[in-house]
Write a protein that holds these residues in place. Structure first.
Motif, PDB file in Angstrom:
ATOM      1  N   HIS A 103       0.864  -1.182   0.000  1.00 24.83           N
ATOM      2  CA  HIS A 103       0.000   0.000   0.000  1.00 24.83           C
ATOM      3  C   HIS A 103       0.897   1.227   0.000  1.00 24.83           C
ATOM      4  N   VAL A 104       0.575   2.187  -0.860  1.00 28.04           N
ATOM      5  CA  VAL A 104       1.266   3.466  -0.879  1.00 28.04           C
ATOM      6  C   VAL A 104       0.211   4.552  -0.736  1.00 28.04           C
ATOM      7  N   TRP A 105       0.256   5.252   0.379  1.00 28.02           N
ATOM      8  CA  TRP A 105      -0.677   6.351   0.640  1.00 28.02           C
ATOM      9  C   TRP A 105       0.094   7.655   0.500  1.00 28.02           C
ATOM     10  N   THR A 106      -0.367   8.545  -0.365  1.00 27.62           N
ATOM     11  CA  THR A 106       0.202   9.888  -0.443  1.00 27.62           C
ATOM     12  C   THR A 106      -0.687  10.783   0.402  1.00 27.62           C
ATOM     13  N   VAL A 107      -0.062  11.474   1.351  1.00 31.53           N
ATOM     14  CA  VAL A 107      -0.795  12.289   2.327  1.00 31.53           C
ATOM     15  C   VAL A 107      -0.383  13.744   2.165  1.00 31.53           C
ATOM     16  N   LYS A 108      -1.379  14.610   2.176  1.00 32.49           N
ATOM     17  CA  LYS A 108      -1.133  16.054   2.126  1.00 32.49           C
ATOM     18  C   LYS A 108      -2.099  16.735   3.070  1.00 32.49           C
ATOM     19  N   ASP A 109      -1.581  17.561   3.930  1.00 39.67           N
ATOM     20  CA  ASP A 109      -2.396  18.309   4.892  1.00 39.67           C
ATOM     21  C   ASP A 109      -3.324  17.382   5.689  1.00 39.67           C
ATOM     22  N   GLY A 110      -2.810  16.218   6.069  1.00 40.13           N
ATOM     23  CA  GLY A 110      -3.577  15.303   6.914  1.00 40.13           C
ATOM     24  C   GLY A 110      -4.659  14.515   6.200  1.00 40.13           C
ATOM     25  N   GLN A 111      -4.674  14.547   4.854  1.00 41.53           N
ATOM     26  CA  GLN A 111      -5.675  13.813   4.084  1.00 41.53           C
ATOM     27  C   GLN A 111      -4.991  12.887   3.080  1.00 41.53           C
ATOM     28  N   ILE A 112      -5.640  11.759   2.792  1.00 41.39           N
ATOM     29  CA  ILE A 112      -5.141  10.861   1.770  1.00 41.39           C
ATOM     30  C   ILE A 112      -5.497  11.459   0.411  1.00 41.39           C
ATOM     31  N   VAL A 113      -4.478  11.736  -0.415  1.00 41.67           N
ATOM     32  CA  VAL A 113      -4.745  12.293  -1.739  1.00 41.67           C
ATOM     33  C   VAL A 113      -4.559  11.238  -2.831  1.00 41.67           C
ATOM     34  N   ARG A 114      -3.796  10.186  -2.529  1.00 42.17           N
ATOM     35  CA  ARG A 114      -3.602   9.092  -3.497  1.00 42.17           C
ATOM     36  C   ARG A 114      -3.346   7.804  -2.723  1.00 42.17           C
ATOM     37  N   PHE A 115      -3.942   6.720  -3.248  1.00 42.18           N
ATOM     38  CA  PHE A 115      -3.746   5.399  -2.647  1.00 42.18           C
ATOM     39  C   PHE A 115      -3.463   4.422  -3.772  1.00 42.18           C
TER      40      PHE A 115
END
Length: 115
Positions: A103-115
């Motif tokens: 799993h690769v989660w891209t996080v920005k400002d405390g939110q998941i933007v890409r999974f």
């Protein structure tokens, strides 16, 4: 490792294992993008936006009587959380499935933007 990103990931895994999929939807950015490896027939291709994530959970989880994800290893190289996870499930027909995924989660400002 970003403690905030790690906490978000762990909260997402806990929500998944509790069946609280709406909590995961809430963690996502409104324009979140999810891409799947096509290893599971009901989890293929790409979806975008919270509503599509919600629909994915509604359709995907209906086929399983039990479902869980366990993180084996976790790394956080900056804005991403990368995890080696074990997917364990039992279908409504009794067939058990055990698979490994990254799993690769891209996080920005405390939110998941890409999974």
């Amino acid at each position: 490792m970003s403690q905030e990103n790690l906490e978000l990931f762990r909260a997402g895994l806990a929500a998944w294992n509790e069946g609280n999929y709406e909590a995961i939807v809430d963690m996502c950015h409104p324009d979140v993008e999810w891409s799947f490896s096509d290893r599971l027939p009901d989890a293929t291709g790409r979806i975008q936006g919270k509503e599509e994530v919600r629909r994915f959970f509604e359709s995907f989880t209906g086929d399983w009587s039990e479902i869980s994800i366990r993180a084996e290893r976790i790394a956080d190289p900056g804005s991403e959380v990368v995890a080696d996870v074990a997917f364990l499930a039992k279908g409504r027909d009794g067939i058990e499935v055990s698979m490994r995924f990254i799993h690769v989660w891209t996080v920005k400002d405390g939110q998941i933007v890409r999974f």
